[in-house]
Design a protein around this motif. Structure first.
Motif, mmCIF file in Angstrom:
data_model
loop_
_atom_site.group_PDB
_atom_site.id
_atom_site.type_symbol
_atom_site.label_atom_id
_atom_site.label_comp_id
_atom_site.label_asym_id
_atom_site.label_seq_id
_atom_site.Cartn_x
_atom_site.Cartn_y
_atom_site.Cartn_z
ATOM 1 N N ARG A 262 47.019 -3.313 60.378
ATOM 2 C CA ARG A 262 46.907 -4.683 60.887
ATOM 3 C C ARG A 262 47.158 -4.724 62.401
ATOM 4 N NH1 ARG A 262 47.157 -8.568 56.935
ATOM 5 N NH2 ARG A 262 45.640 -9.532 58.317
ATOM 6 N N THR A 263 46.817 -5.841 62.995
ATOM 7 C CA THR A 263 46.960 -5.993 64.443
ATOM 8 C C THR A 263 48.428 -5.894 64.885
ATOM 9 O OG1 THR A 263 46.511 -7.446 66.320
ATOM 10 C CG2 THR A 263 47.141 -8.531 64.283
ATOM 11 N N HIS B 173 42.017 -5.019 67.393
ATOM 12 C CA HIS B 173 42.221 -4.018 66.343
ATOM 13 C C HIS B 173 42.898 -2.796 66.956
ATOM 14 C CE1 HIS B 173 41.394 -1.119 63.179
ATOM 15 N NE2 HIS B 173 41.425 -2.186 62.404
ATOM 16 N N PRO B 174 43.933 -2.255 66.299
ATOM 17 C CA PRO B 174 44.727 -1.227 66.959
ATOM 18 C C PRO B 174 44.298 0.230 66.741
ATOM 19 C CG PRO B 174 45.861 -2.016 64.991
ATOM 20 C CD PRO B 174 44.558 -2.767 65.073
ATOM 21 N N ASP C 65 40.610 -9.295 58.213
ATOM 22 C CA ASP C 65 40.250 -8.324 59.251
ATOM 23 C C ASP C 65 38.899 -7.678 58.946
ATOM 24 O OD1 ASP C 65 42.790 -8.810 60.231
ATOM 25 O OD2 ASP C 65 43.648 -6.936 59.488
ATOM 26 N N THR C 66 38.605 -7.552 57.650
ATOM 27 C CA THR C 66 37.425 -6.789 57.234
ATOM 28 C C THR C 66 36.617 -7.589 56.219
ATOM 29 O OG1 THR C 66 38.434 -5.768 55.298
ATOM 30 C CG2 THR C 66 38.787 -4.651 57.418
ATOM 31 N N GLY D 39 40.838 -1.772 71.976
ATOM 32 C CA GLY D 39 41.777 -2.613 72.734
ATOM 33 C C GLY D 39 41.137 -3.833 73.376
ATOM 34 N N VAL D 40 39.862 -4.098 73.051
ATOM 35 C CA VAL D 40 39.184 -5.214 73.722
ATOM 36 C C VAL D 40 38.728 -6.314 72.775
ATOM 37 C CG1 VAL D 40 38.383 -3.790 75.657
ATOM 38 C CG2 VAL D 40 36.911 -4.077 73.646
ATOM 39 N N ALA D 41 38.751 -6.048 71.465
ATOM 40 C CA ALA D 41 38.203 -7.032 70.518
ATOM 41 C C ALA D 41 38.915 -6.935 69.170
ATOM 42 C CB ALA D 41 36.702 -6.821 70.349
#
Ligand SMILES: Cc1cc2nc3c(=O)[nH]c(=O)nc-3n(C[C@H](O)[C@H](O)[C@H](O)COP(=O)(O)OP(=O)(O)OC[C@H]3O[C@@H](n4cnc5c(N)ncnc54)[C@H](O)[C@@H]3O)c2cc1C
Ligand code: SF4
Length: 325
Positions: A114-115, A159-160, A201-202, A261-263
């Motif tokens: 998870r984020t 998303h990590p 998330d998915t 790291g951008v979306a």
């Protein structure tokens, strides 16, 4: 922590049969157990899927891989075939977490972690992802590490996973078992944009079980994973880039670019790829292509730096490959 039952599945069918509304599958537990301690995840039952017979990496003659969902991150990064045929993937896995965590973490769990949004992890704060309809304090709050692309007023989380960025560049697909059979889902269709329902998330349905990740034939071009983070020992990406470049006679024939790291999802930079094909293999072309992708960025109050950083990371990663090519 809420009391919970622990059960160990012996097969995929057994895992599916044991799944109920308040069940969660347990991989290595390095993310889920943390979230349970924080009160963010409150399953009544954990079904351990880390010991299912999905702990092998199958190598195909063309370099393609079938990576079992229970393969530990360390074993994936150390596998000689993976390192030779898909160095990008091994580099991305090694760039994530610490040695101890990679020893425990599974491939399936890594993709579904998870984020790291601080509001999501703090149950005293509102958060649309954790509690739909409560709001998103990150939009106008602490948003330095949040998304710059494809976010929504309902969620600006990123998303990590580093591994997922490399797999996105490699056009990987996941095998998903469910009561009706098995689906093979491209990573591009596994992850969701936040839209008006960031709780998901998915595109997986409750109870869907990831059994493997398929990686297509080896890329016939040099590739690399580059990650910028706040400290070298272990930290999540501020921005990362998985890139590959095929150069002939000084011209870019083909390329792959994915960003982390951008979306809300690993971000495939299709616009940059399209802008770069057919262009001279120079740093100026790489920067111009990166700027085409980042023209769509909508930075928040605290993270405009990520736009410049993303352009620089793409440019530097591609320039490094250009030197190799
Ligand atoms: C200090 C620290 C630093 C970290 N740094 C990084 C980093 O820099 N980069 C990075 O990428 N990651 C990082 N991580 C995250 C780490 O990579 C993840 O915690 C790990 O990969 C999760 O894998 P796991 O098997 O432990 O998953 P779990 O915690 O067991 O599960 C995670 C989620 O996946 C679900 N799940 C697990 N397996 C399956 C399956 N087969 N099918 C369906 N659902 C499943 C679980 O139900 C749960 O929702 C860090 C973690 C920590 C604690
Ligand atoms: S960015 Fe997403 S995860 Fe973070 S507080 Fe907002 S809704 Fe929650």
């Amino acid at each position: 922590m809420r009391p919970f039952a622990y059960e160990r599945a012996v097969s995929a069918e057994d895992a599916l049969n044991r799944h109920t509304d308040d069940t969660q599958y347990l991989g290595g537990g390095t993310n889920l157990v943390d979230l349970m301690r924080l009160g963010v995840a409150t399953p009544a039952r954990l079904v351990d899927v880390a010991r299912l017979p999905y702990d092998r990496i199958e190598h195909r003659a063309d370099g393609g891989l079938v990576i079992g969902a229970a393969v530990r991150n360390s074993d994936l990064a150390a596998d000689l075939g993976v390192r030779d045929d898909h160095p990008l993937l091994a580099q991305a896995v090694l760039a994530g977490a610490s040695g101890q965590i990679r020893n425990q973490a599974t491939v399936g769990g890594n993709l579904l972690q998870r984020t790291r949004c601080p509001y999501f992890q703090d149950v005293t704060k509102p958060c649309n992802k954790r509690e739909p309809g409560t709001g998103c304090p990150a939009v106008h709050g602490d948003n330095e590490n949040m998304a710059i692309l494809d976010h929504s007023p309902h969620c600006v989380a990123t998303h990590p996973s580093d591994m997922a960025v490399a797999l996105t560049a490699l056009d990987a697909r996941v095998r998903v078992r469910h009561p009706g059979g098995e689906d093979v889902v491209p990573l591009a269709r596994l992850y969701r944009s936040p839209g008006d329902d960031p709780s998901r998330d998915t595109t997986l349905r409750p109870g869907d079980l990831i059994t493997a990740v398929e990686v297509p034939a080896r890329l016939d071009m040099p590739a690399r994973y580059r990650k910028v983070r706040e400290r070298a020992s272990f930290a999540f990406a501020l921005v990362s880039a998985a890139v590959a470049l095929d150069v002939a006679d000084g011209t870019v024939r083909d390329c792959r670019i994915a960003l982390g790291g951008v979306a809300h999802r690993p971000w495939r930079a299709h616009r940059a790829e399209d802008a770069l094909r057919g262009r001279p293999a120079t740093e100026a072309s790489y920067r111009a292509a990166a700027e085409v992708e980042l023209a769509a960025a909508e930075p928040l109050s605290g993270n405009a730096y990520k736009v410049t950083l993303a352009v620089n990371v793409i440019t530097a990663a591609l320039a490094g490959l250009g030197e190799d090519a």
